[in-house]
Enzyme design. Sequence first.
Site, mmCIF file in Angstrom:
data_model
loop_
_atom_site.group_PDB
_atom_site.id
_atom_site.type_symbol
_atom_site.label_atom_id
_atom_site.label_comp_id
_atom_site.label_asym_id
_atom_site.label_seq_id
_atom_site.Cartn_x
_atom_site.Cartn_y
_atom_site.Cartn_z
ATOM 1 N N GLY A 77 -8.309 9.302 9.075
ATOM 2 C CA GLY A 77 -8.681 9.409 10.484
ATOM 3 C C GLY A 77 -9.729 10.459 10.786
ATOM 4 O O GLY A 77 -10.084 10.665 11.951
ATOM 5 N N ALA A 106 -9.603 5.658 3.446
ATOM 6 C CA ALA A 106 -9.532 6.764 4.405
ATOM 7 C C ALA A 106 -10.780 7.635 4.439
ATOM 8 O O ALA A 106 -11.371 7.942 3.408
ATOM 9 C CB ALA A 106 -8.324 7.653 4.179
ATOM 10 N N LYS A 110 0.876 -1.162 0.000
ATOM 11 C CA LYS A 110 0.000 0.000 0.000
ATOM 12 C C LYS A 110 0.915 1.213 0.000
ATOM 13 O O LYS A 110 1.600 1.485 0.986
ATOM 14 C CB LYS A 110 -0.908 0.024 1.236
ATOM 15 C CG LYS A 110 -1.682 1.327 1.326
ATOM 16 C CD LYS A 110 -2.527 1.484 2.563
ATOM 17 C CE LYS A 110 -2.871 2.957 2.745
ATOM 18 N NZ LYS A 110 -3.710 3.226 3.892
#
Lengths: 261, 66
Positions: free
Chosen positions: A161, A188, A100
Amino acid sequence: MKSETLIIAGRSYGSRLIVGTGKYPTPVIMRRAIEASGAAMVTVAVRRVDLTKRGGDNILDAFDPSSVTLLPNTAGCYTAEEAIRTARLAREAGLSELIKLEVIGDERTLFPDTEGLLQATRVLVKEGFVVLPYTNDDLVVARRLRDAGAAAVMPLAAPIGSGLGVQNPATLRLILEEIRDIPVIVDAGVGTASDAAIVMEMGADGVLMNTGIAGATDPVRMARAMRLAIEAGRLAHEAGRIPRKPYATASSPIDGLIRRD
Amino acid sequence: MTIVLNGEERQAAEGTSVLALLKSIGLPPGRVAVEVNGSVIRRADYPGLALRERDRIEVVHFVGGG
């Protein structure tokens, strides 16, 4: 093909949900949450061994390598060079070509540095890596990553986040429309189950998340919620939703109504 | 001789191999990756590769992350 199957670089994975392994309250909760998520692939980071600690917990003890595929990341890398170096180390530690790829361009937003990302993708593809780049919701960059040989593109829904859910549905939709030959995995920004369902309904091939599960009050329960949301969203996408209309359309027949005549 | 291991100077016996170094710090060689002076070292080369004075060694492993 089953709705849950995600194919990356010719390999089938039994879930469209990829989960991270960071920030869980305890290793036991992490293990149970990953189980509840049904994920077939989990991300890990590469860091220096702390030489002041001997032995101790190893993240590899938390999974059954026959049921979960490790996806090492290059999180924390700010240049193509650092990311390439980290990817090479990850390959040696994990004995797998999957990476990734993250090249971060801004500390506060953790938005990707797409120039560095493209450079690193080109180098790593040449070295035989299966590159899954974390990118922004930019169609032109997504196309370039694909043309550079990326095995998937992973646009963000919102900052890492943040839990904001998809911020730019129109631009994400353009990527989903155009990139059809490799998977588009939304990586994300997912904060709760409906966020995951929405991107799957839009046609995403998968979702990668960490904080949305690990940061929940009950990560194990949220992991199951995410699993169900992703399955539900995918099924709805495959089923084909009804068009949106401004006015009502009766569901019951008009004929045969009783009248006071 | 002096080597630099994960950014810190350390003493090691002349001719110490990568494998011997990992053993001396109590690390299972199957779960880490090693870089010497910027080049990744294949596991098969751990026993045969002798470290030299001032070599810069990085030993990394997987940790939790997204």
